[in-house]
Design an enzyme around this catalytic site. Structure first.
Site, short mmCIF file in Angstrom:
data_model
loop_
_atom_site.label_atom_id
_atom_site.label_comp_id
_atom_site.label_asym_id
_atom_site.label_seq_id
_atom_site.Cartn_x
_atom_site.Cartn_y
_atom_site.Cartn_z
N GLU A 104 84.05 53.87 75.31
CA GLU A 104 83.40 54.46 76.50
C GLU A 104 82.81 53.28 77.27
O GLU A 104 81.84 52.68 76.81
CB GLU A 104 82.29 55.43 76.10
CG GLU A 104 82.77 56.63 75.32
CD GLU A 104 83.48 57.66 76.18
OE1 GLU A 104 83.62 57.45 77.40
OE2 GLU A 104 83.91 58.67 75.62
N GLU A 140 82.01 45.86 92.03
CA GLU A 140 81.64 45.59 90.64
C GLU A 140 80.51 46.51 90.17
O GLU A 140 79.69 46.96 90.98
CB GLU A 140 81.22 44.12 90.49
CG GLU A 140 82.39 43.19 90.78
CD GLU A 140 82.08 41.72 90.54
OE1 GLU A 140 81.02 41.40 89.99
OE2 GLU A 140 82.94 40.89 90.92
N GLU A 141 80.47 46.74 88.86
CA GLU A 141 79.42 47.60 88.31
C GLU A 141 78.08 46.86 88.34
O GLU A 141 77.91 45.84 87.68
CB GLU A 141 79.76 47.98 86.86
CG GLU A 141 78.78 48.98 86.29
CD GLU A 141 79.03 49.31 84.82
OE1 GLU A 141 79.31 48.40 84.03
OE2 GLU A 141 78.94 50.50 84.47
N LYS A 160 75.34 50.44 64.93
CA LYS A 160 74.71 49.18 65.37
C LYS A 160 74.24 49.39 66.80
O LYS A 160 75.03 49.35 67.74
CB LYS A 160 75.75 48.06 65.30
CG LYS A 160 75.21 46.67 65.01
CD LYS A 160 74.26 46.13 66.05
CE LYS A 160 74.98 45.72 67.32
NZ LYS A 160 74.04 45.30 68.38
N GLY A 208 79.77 50.69 75.79
CA GLY A 208 79.19 49.47 76.33
C GLY A 208 80.00 49.00 77.52
O GLY A 208 80.71 49.80 78.15
N CYS A 245 76.33 54.79 82.92
CA CYS A 245 77.75 54.46 83.06
C CYS A 245 78.38 55.28 84.17
O CYS A 245 79.29 54.84 84.84
CB CYS A 245 78.45 54.72 81.75
SG CYS A 245 78.13 56.37 81.11
N ASN A 303 71.27 51.71 77.25
CA ASN A 303 70.86 52.85 78.08
C ASN A 303 71.12 54.14 77.31
O ASN A 303 72.21 54.33 76.81
CB ASN A 303 71.61 52.83 79.43
CG ASN A 303 73.08 53.01 79.25
OD1 ASN A 303 73.70 52.32 78.44
ND2 ASN A 303 73.67 53.93 79.96
P1 NAD Z 1 77.33 45.51 76.05
O1 NAD Z 1 78.81 45.65 76.11
O2 NAD Z 1 76.72 44.23 76.41
O3 NAD Z 1 76.80 45.85 74.58
C1 NAD Z 1 77.08 47.08 73.94
C2 NAD Z 1 76.91 46.93 72.44
O4 NAD Z 1 77.92 46.05 71.93
C3 NAD Z 1 75.58 46.32 72.01
O5 NAD Z 1 75.15 46.97 70.82
C4 NAD Z 1 75.94 44.88 71.70
O6 NAD Z 1 75.10 44.23 70.77
C5 NAD Z 1 77.32 45.04 71.11
N1 NAD Z 1 78.18 43.86 71.18
C6 NAD Z 1 78.09 42.79 71.97
N2 NAD Z 1 79.12 41.94 71.76
C7 NAD Z 1 79.88 42.51 70.82
C8 NAD Z 1 81.10 42.15 70.19
N3 NAD Z 1 81.74 41.01 70.50
N4 NAD Z 1 81.62 42.97 69.27
C9 NAD Z 1 81.01 44.14 68.96
N5 NAD Z 1 79.84 44.54 69.52
C10 NAD Z 1 79.30 43.73 70.44
O7 NAD Z 1 76.78 46.70 76.96
P2 NAD Z 1 75.29 46.98 77.39
O8 NAD Z 1 74.89 45.93 78.37
O9 NAD Z 1 74.45 47.22 76.18
O10 NAD Z 1 75.46 48.38 78.14
C11 NAD Z 1 75.79 48.50 79.47
C12 NAD Z 1 77.25 48.83 79.65
O11 NAD Z 1 77.59 49.99 78.91
C13 NAD Z 1 77.62 49.15 81.07
O12 NAD Z 1 78.82 48.52 81.43
C14 NAD Z 1 77.81 50.66 81.08
O13 NAD Z 1 78.65 51.15 82.08
C15 NAD Z 1 78.35 50.87 79.73
N6 NAD Z 1 78.13 52.26 79.31
C16 NAD Z 1 79.20 53.11 79.22
C17 NAD Z 1 79.01 54.44 78.89
C18 NAD Z 1 80.16 55.41 78.78
O14 NAD Z 1 79.99 56.46 78.16
N7 NAD Z 1 81.31 55.15 79.34
C19 NAD Z 1 77.73 54.91 78.64
C20 NAD Z 1 76.67 54.01 78.75
C21 NAD Z 1 76.90 52.69 79.06
#
Ligand code: NAD
Length: 487
Positions: free
Chosen positions: A249, A379-380, A174, A227, A283, A151
């Site tokens: 984050e 839950e989110e 990445k 993430g 998020c 996102n």
């Molecule tokens: P995700 O955690 O599934 O993936 C995030 C990134 O991590 C991707 O690039 C993914 O390929 C990578 N990844 C996956 N497994 C990994 C590992 N074991 N080691 C290292 N990298 C790995 O998240 P998503 O589904 O892409 O995004 C949605 C989530 O992100 C939601 O929970 C949302 O709240 C959060 N988010 C937080 C913020 C913030 O600023 N706090 C902003 C946006 C999104």
């Protein structure tokens, strides 16, 4: 099909294996881009390139020269905003009008941090021993691993990239396998802005193993991740294996607390902004409505009425207000939460189902009244789902607001100025808006309390996450001293 390349060591490259994967446009349901399927060997090459730039040309540049590169990058983003916004829309189904606004503002982050790049100062420290002059230097931490979600990939990448470049670090980025193209499209601006080869590298990969390899790479000095909370914990552990600092984050389940004296029209508008903008895939989504019992029915009616009028459709159309959910797993996850909400007895004021007439991954904006124990409230969801509960006094409202493992954001709606500030002080979250929602800026710190993260991005201190402090002691007398004593 559009073809994209990775950026490693200043060169546009395919994956070493030659493999690719395809990115799907969630609105059309069609694959539209071919993306290099990088793996551990590509990550190794990118980390080596970042190290070499750090020890080479980029590392030797002054803060003034770095600032000039950052300013040029900020300008180039502004000139290229339409192209970059379209890439974001194709990748994630977000509204063009939102992404264009985001991209038009994104250069501001690089301009803001350019302003800090030439102001990184140490201090002269008083020493108890007059024989020493002591000062500190603020030095870049080194090679950064930046891992981003699907996102708003470019905005969330920028929260890391602008300050780390200002600090003098190099980076391997990445992006998510679900929305990789915009980051690769963005990388085309790096050379034009004058950054030496290897300063910024981008690796894409379909397997989550690519991100995991980067997070735990012994060649990086710092990990910055946005993430989910679950992945963030793995990333934090991987970074800790190398004793690397980490900025996380993560997810949220942010409360919007509405008092009976609030301007309910304004609150309803803020609730729509908080949970239906970006199809709820942010998020900071204000997904928990905590409303005074006296105004619950009226406010839920107002939000449900507005939800019913939200125009779903093609994210490229100027009138569209909500696009599809960004990908199939996320679509299924949101529908799963709606099924669970029904099972647990939620009252549906509007929505609650997929919008099948539009095909692909559309979900109706949904307004629910629930119990504080319901799964959908706890839950989110990361989708367009608002869950409302009621309170009768201020203490109960604060208790409900803080009854969550998350602490990313929140809002309070009231006309009472005393109460507004009082509640803002009591909500355990990194950002609280009073009579507003979903405002951010490069100058304002952003990050989470509790399981919403670790550290802060943006703001004057945003650069600290990418700096080490070194103390330098200078002996002033030129004399010899007893080698067996300290100091
Ligand atoms: P995700 O955690 O599934 O993936 C995030 C990134 O991590 C991707 O690039 C993914 O390929 C990578 N990844 C996956 N497994 C990994 C590992 N074991 N080691 C290292 N990298 C790995 O998240 P998503 O589904 O892409 O995004 C949605 C989530 O992100 C939601 O929970 C949302 O709240 C959060 N988010 C937080 C913020 C913030 O600023 N706090 C902003 C946006 C999104």
């Amino acid at each position: 099909m559009e073809q994209f390349s990775m950026l490693i060591g200043g060169r546009s490259v395919d994956a070493i294996s030659g493999k690719t994967f395809e990115s799907q446009n969630p609105y059309t349901g069609e694959n539209w881009a071919t993306i290099p399927d990088g793996g551990p060997e590509d990550v190794d090459a990118a980390v080596a390139a970042a190290r070499s730039a750090f020890e080479g040309e980029w590392g030797a540049m002054t803060g003034f020269a770095r600032a000039a590169c950052l300013r040029r990058l900020g300008d180039l983003i502004g000139q290229d905003a339409e192209r970059l916004a379209k890439l974001e829309v194709n990748d994630s189904g977000k509204l063009y009008r939102e992404m264009l606004g985001q991209l038009n503002g994104l250069g501001g982050w690089y301009h803001y941090f350019a302003g800090l790049a030439d102001k990184i100062e140490g201090a002269q420290i008083p020493s108890p021993n007059p024989n020493y002059l002591v000062y500190t230097r603020r030095e870049p931490i080194g090679v950064v691993a930046a891992i981003t979600p699907w996102n708003s990939p470019l905005l969330l990448m920028t929260f890391k990239l602008a300050p780390l470049l200002a600090a003098g670090c190099t980076v391997v980025i990445k992006p998510s396998e679900h929305a990789p193209a915009s980051t690769l499209g963005f990388a085309e601006l790096i050379e034009k802005a004058g950054f030496p080869a290897g300063t910024v590298n981008v690796v894409t990969g379909l397997s989550r193993e690519t991100g995991a390899h980067l997070a735990g790479h012994p060649g990086v000095d710092k990990v910055a991740f946005t993430g989910s909370t679950a992945t963030g914990k793995h990333v934090g552990q991987a970074a800790m294996e190398n004793l690397n600092p980490v900025t996380l984050e993560l997810g949220g389940k942010s409360p919007q607390v509405v008092f009976a004296d609030a301007d309910l029209q304004a609150a309803a508008n803020g609730l729509v902004a908080g949970v239906f903008a970006a199809t709820g895939q942010t998020c900071m989504a204000g997904s928990r409505l905590i409303v005074h019992a006296d105004v619950h029915d009226e406010l839920v009616r107002l939000v449900a009425e507005r939800a019913a009028s939200i125009k779903l459709g093609n994210p490229m159309d100027a009138e569209t207000e909500m696009g599809p959910v960004a990908n199939q797993p996320q679509y299924e996850k949101v529908l799963g939460y709606l099924d669970k909400a029904r099972e647990e007895g939620a009252t549906i004021a509007y929505g609650g189902v997929a919008e099948e007439s539009l095909g692909s991954y559309f979900v109706q904006p949904t307004v629910l009244s629930v119990k504080p124990t319901d799964t959908v409230y706890r839950e989110e969801v990361f989708g367009p789902v608002l869950s409302a509960v009621t309170f009768t006094d201020e203490d109960e409202a604060i208790k409900l607001a803080n009854d969550t493992p998350y602490g990313l954001a929140g809002a309070v709606w009231t006309k009472d100025i005393h109460r507004g500030h009082r509640i803002a002080g009591k909500i355990r979250a990194g950002t609280v808006w009073i009579n507003a929602y979903r405002a951010i800026a490069p100058s304002v710190p952003f990050g989470g309390f509790k399981q919403s993260g670790l550290g802060r991005e943006n703001g004057l201190n945003g650069i600290d996450a990418y700096l080490e402090t070194k103390a330098v002691w200078v002996e002033l007398t030129g004399g010899t001293r007893d080698p067996f004593t300290l100091g």
